[in-house]
Design a protein around this motif. Structure first.
Motif: not given
Lengths: 186, 186
Positions: B67-75, B95-105
């Motif tokens: 669905q075009g979403r970044v899979k990385c959760v910045a773990c 904005d999903t509220g549960v995961e985080k994502g990378p701002r910079v990768f």
């Protein structure tokens, strides 16, 4: 009024078919020199580690860099115009690399081959130079550990493009983009 | 003490024919001639390329889900495991509220040694090694790939981990799945 027995209309139009252009090609001297230079790059193999094995594979028949005119690896820096730094540059080796680069005649280009030469790679430690561009100016960086011979051929093709571009740029051509060295006593 | 083994037979001085070097030259030419009829081994590189295997380890890249979403959760696991520390991540809330994502990768391709540890360690299957192996660059800055470039390289990859469908608070699908751990969700 006739010339050679022909009237004005019968005379061949010289401007349309200049005979000389069939046999002579005109070019700028700088372009001509660059054409020769880019098709006969003589690399100085600065093989310091395992990347040098891939460097040798590039010269071997399978990849055959002779197709690009760069097969004459010169082990004397005086005869080379392209330095391929292949491998880990240790702090102990760095003065030798710098000196060999300085001994190469201008114009000269540098390919930094592989992770170690380009940035230090996985050797984030005190005895390793973190990228050979800390001591000599690098033109082309090739990632990989080690890069495949194709990647090195790609790098040589990029250097060939740089040779052409710098001949066009004109002002930088004699020094290949590096700073003009100051001459003492002038 | 008696001599052990056979004495080494050394060739005597060359005869009249041998002194002309003709036999040796012809022998060498014969080898050259034989090689002319052998199959050609040279790969015409820019036109021909190797068919690299599917699991070839080239430059790493990030992928999106179907669905075009970044899979990385910045773990930060890939950043932690990376031997040359080529990966730099900064996390952000999404904005999903549960995961985080990378701002910079950022991946410094000149540091990267294509070991594949990041792909191996990634719990979300968000980073993969592509078959790309002929990239060259003109500067170190250019070879630090940012998130957008990595996502463009990686493209879309569908796989059975559908973390969004079962872990988001707002869009929970099946009752009983909300807030469950990953093993329960499976």
């Amino acid at each position: 009024m006739t010339e050679n027995g022909l009237t004005q209309a019968e005379r061949p139009q010289r401007e349309e078919t200049p005979a000389l252009d069939q046999w002579v090609m005109t070019t700028r001297l700088a372009d001509y020199v660059a054409w020769g230079r880019k098709n006969s790059l003589w690399p100085m193999p600065m093989g310091l580690a395992c990347c040098a094995i891939e460097l040798m594979a590039m010269v071997a028949p399978r990849y055959d860099v002779a197709r690009f005119g760069a097969e004459a690896l010169r082990f004397s820096p005086r005869q080379a115009d392209l330095m391929i730094v292949a491998g880990t540059v240790t702090k102990k080796m760095a003065p030798a690399v710098k000196r060999i680069f300085d001994q190469m005649p201008e114009p000269k280009w540098v390919i930094s081959m592989g992770a170690c030469a380009s940035s230090g790679g996985m050797f984030r430690s005190y005895p390793v130079v973190q990228g050979v561009d800390e001591i000599i100016p690098v033109d082309v960086y090739i990632p990989g550990c080690p890069p495949r011979p194709e990647a090195l051929i790609e790098g040589i093709m990029l250097v060939q493009k740089l040779v052409e571009e710098r001949a066009r740029a004109g002002r930088e051509k004699a020094h290949a983009g590096h700073e003009v060295p100051a001459v003492a006593g002038r | 003490m008696p001599p052990v083994g056979q004495p080494v037979k050394r060739p005597g001085p060359p005869g009249l024919l041998g002194r002309t070097y003709l036999p040796s030259i012809l022998k060498g030419m014969w080898i050259t001639l034989r090689h002319m009829f052998r199959p050609k081994v040279t790969m015409q590189y820019p036109e021909e390329r190797w068919q690299v295997p599917e699991n070839y380890r080239g430059l790493p890249a990030l992928v999106r889900d179907d669905q075009g979403r970044v899979k990385c959760v910045a773990c930060f696991l890939c950043e932690y495991v990376c031997p040359p520390k080529a990966i730099h991540i900064e996390a952000q809330e999404i904005d999903t509220g549960v995961e985080k994502g990378p701002r910079v990768f950022d991946i410094n391709m000149l540091r990267c040694i294509m070991c594949g540890y990041c792909e191996e360690v990634c719990p979300e299957q968000a980073i993969f090694l592509t078959p790309e192996y002929t990239t060259v660059g003109l500067s170190r800055k250019e070879m630090i790939y940012d998130k957008e470039r990595l996502l463009k390289m990686g493209g879309t990859r569908t796989d059975p981990i559908k973390k969004w469908s079962r872990l988001t608070r707002s869009g929970a699908q099946a009752p009983g799945m909300t807030g469950a751990g990953r093993d329960a969700a499976r």
